[in-house]
Design a protein around this motif. Structure first.
Motif, PDB file in Angstrom:
ATOM      1  N   TRP A 135      52.750  65.370  37.413  1.00 15.03           N
ATOM      2  CA  TRP A 135      54.117  65.388  36.895  1.00 15.03           C
ATOM      3  C   TRP A 135      55.165  65.568  37.981  1.00 15.03           C
ATOM      4  O   TRP A 135      56.283  65.057  37.873  1.00 15.03           O
ATOM      5  N   ALA A 142      68.828  62.315  32.482  1.00 13.09           N
ATOM      6  CA  ALA A 142      68.415  61.678  33.729  1.00 13.09           C
ATOM      7  C   ALA A 142      69.627  61.260  34.563  1.00 13.09           C
ATOM      8  O   ALA A 142      69.640  61.412  35.791  1.00 13.09           O
ATOM      9  N   PRO A 199      65.317  65.211  37.000  1.00 13.43           N
ATOM     10  CA  PRO A 199      64.136  64.340  36.955  1.00 13.43           C
ATOM     11  C   PRO A 199      63.243  64.670  35.765  1.00 13.43           C
ATOM     12  O   PRO A 199      62.941  65.832  35.506  1.00 13.43           O
ATOM     13  N   THR A 255      61.481  68.645  32.712  1.00 13.45           N
ATOM     14  CA  THR A 255      62.192  68.346  33.952  1.00 13.45           C
ATOM     15  C   THR A 255      61.619  69.223  35.055  1.00 13.45           C
ATOM     16  O   THR A 255      61.418  70.431  34.862  1.00 13.45           O
ATOM     17  N   GLN A 293      62.697  53.512  33.781  1.00 16.25           N
ATOM     18  CA  GLN A 293      61.439  54.216  33.541  1.00 16.25           C
ATOM     19  C   GLN A 293      61.559  55.193  32.375  1.00 16.25           C
ATOM     20  O   GLN A 293      60.668  55.276  31.531  1.00 16.25           O
ATOM     21  N   THR A 299      55.234  64.371  41.076  1.00 15.34           N
ATOM     22  CA  THR A 299      55.542  63.096  41.730  1.00 15.34           C
ATOM     23  C   THR A 299      55.989  62.051  40.722  1.00 15.34           C
ATOM     24  O   THR A 299      56.684  61.095  41.077  1.00 15.34           O
ATOM     25  N   GLN A 300      55.620  62.232  39.478  1.00 16.38           N
ATOM     26  CA  GLN A 300      55.975  61.282  38.428  1.00 16.38           C
ATOM     27  C   GLN A 300      57.418  61.457  37.961  1.00 16.38           C
ATOM     28  O   GLN A 300      58.071  60.498  37.547  1.00 16.38           O
ATOM     29  N   ALA A 301      57.935  62.691  38.015  1.00 15.77           N
ATOM     30  CA  ALA A 301      59.270  62.984  37.495  1.00 15.77           C
ATOM     31  C   ALA A 301      60.318  62.105  38.170  1.00 15.77           C
ATOM     32  O   ALA A 301      60.333  61.967  39.401  1.00 15.77           O
ATOM     33  N   THR A 302      61.204  61.527  37.366  1.00 13.33           N
ATOM     34  CA  THR A 302      62.175  60.569  37.897  1.00 13.33           C
ATOM     35  C   THR A 302      63.467  60.599  37.097  1.00 13.33           C
ATOM     36  O   THR A 302      63.491  61.049  35.942  1.00 13.33           O
ATOM     37  N   THR A 303      64.532  60.097  37.710  1.00 13.51           N
ATOM     38  CA  THR A 303      65.801  59.895  37.023  1.00 13.51           C
ATOM     39  C   THR A 303      66.065  58.408  36.789  1.00 13.51           C
ATOM     40  O   THR A 303      67.143  58.042  36.324  1.00 13.51           O
ATOM     41  N   ASP A 304      65.083  57.561  37.094  1.00 16.14           N
ATOM     42  CA  ASP A 304      65.258  56.115  36.955  1.00 16.14           C
ATOM     43  C   ASP A 304      65.446  55.735  35.487  1.00 16.14           C
ATOM     44  O   ASP A 304      64.584  56.012  34.647  1.00 16.14           O
ATOM     45  N   SER A 339      59.784  63.809  33.049  1.00 13.76           N
ATOM     46  CA  SER A 339      58.408  63.344  32.944  1.00 13.76           C
ATOM     47  C   SER A 339      57.937  63.626  31.520  1.00 13.76           C
ATOM     48  O   SER A 339      58.321  64.649  30.937  1.00 13.76           O
TER      49      SER A 339
END
Length: 256
Positions: free
Chosen positions: A80, A44, A49, A105, A90, A82-87, A51
């Motif tokens: 997935w 991440a 990104p 990813t 999270q 919109t959910q995928a993130t690098t935060d 999920s």
């Protein structure tokens, strides 16, 4: 050096040896869950990104769908993209609350992935390294053993994304090998870009297979076009030489 200095030096060395011995006896293997979390956070942090995805349940998929076409290889949520993130926070929550989950990813945001049969990937990698071509992260699925080779092994070359060109005619979809009419031109190759995803290591697959980094996510993402010709040639050679049907080495994901 006098006798006293020698005794002091030997005493210090003895204490260091004792300390190192105690350290070795108290060391414990790294917690697998913590090791998994560390790798996911590094992925991440590199900008990929993530999920959560399904995981193996024996030889089946944790989604419990009868006849799941991609067991342990698909996202848990239909949202997935919109959910995928690098935060970091999270990803930590997901990793700790879902300790068995694989992760995917989403491609086409920051990166694309060129996905090829494992044998073709090995040959392409040899050629690319010999030519001094810059390589980015590379993941592999386990190839099995000499007694039981894995015909479904894949090699994933992570590259910079082509994004969304202004001219849609210049955009390659991520289904290069999904239709019979494209197999001759791109045998076994899949370009994961907008609207697609791949598993990221560490991931477990049914049958005690796994997906692992060959080159980690810390490597800069190269231009996909710098790899495409070599990968395509290696895939064509692999298809021509393969004893089995070239469709056997299935790219991910399939339609759910």
């Amino acid at each position: 050096m006098g006798p006293e200095s020698g005794r002091v030096k030997r005493g210090v060395q003895h204490r260091i040896s004792q300390w190192l011995g105690r350290l070795r006896t108290t060391e414990t293997p790294e917690d697998p869950g913590r090791a998994r979390e560390t790798v996911l956070l590094a992925t991440a942090a590199a900008g990929l990104p993530l999920s959560p995805a399904a995981h193996p349940a024996g030889y089946r998929c944790s989604c419990e769908r009868i006849g799941c076409p991609t067991p342990a290889r698909h996202p848990l949520s239909f949202a997935w993209q919109t959910q995928a993130t690098t935060d970091r926070a999270q990803v930590e929550r997901w990793a700790r609350n879902q300790p068995q989950a694989n992760f995917i990813t989403a491609t086409g945001m920051v990166h694309d992935v060129l996905d090829v049969p494992l044998a073709a990937g090995r040959e392409a990698l040899r050629r690319l390294q010999a030519a001094g071509v810059a390589l980015g992260p590379i993941a592999v699925s386990e190839e099995g053993t000499a007694e039981e080779p894995n015909p479904h092994g894949r090699m994933l070359f992570f590259t910079a994304t082509r994004g969304t060109p202004e001219d849609e005619d210049e955009w390659w979809p991520c289904e290069l090998d999904c239709h019979p009419e494209t197999m001759d031109e791109h045998p076994g190759l899949r370009w994961h870009c907008r609207g697609s995803y791949v598993l990221v290591p560490p991931a477990r697959l049914p049958g005690d297979q796994a997906v692992a980094w060959l080159r980690g996510p810390e490597h800069p993402l190269p231009d996909p076009l710098s790899l495409l010709e070599t990968l395509t040639d290696a895939c064509a050679q692999h298809a021509a030489e393969a004893d089995h049907d070239p469709h056997a080495a299935v790219a991910w994901p399939l339609s759910r």
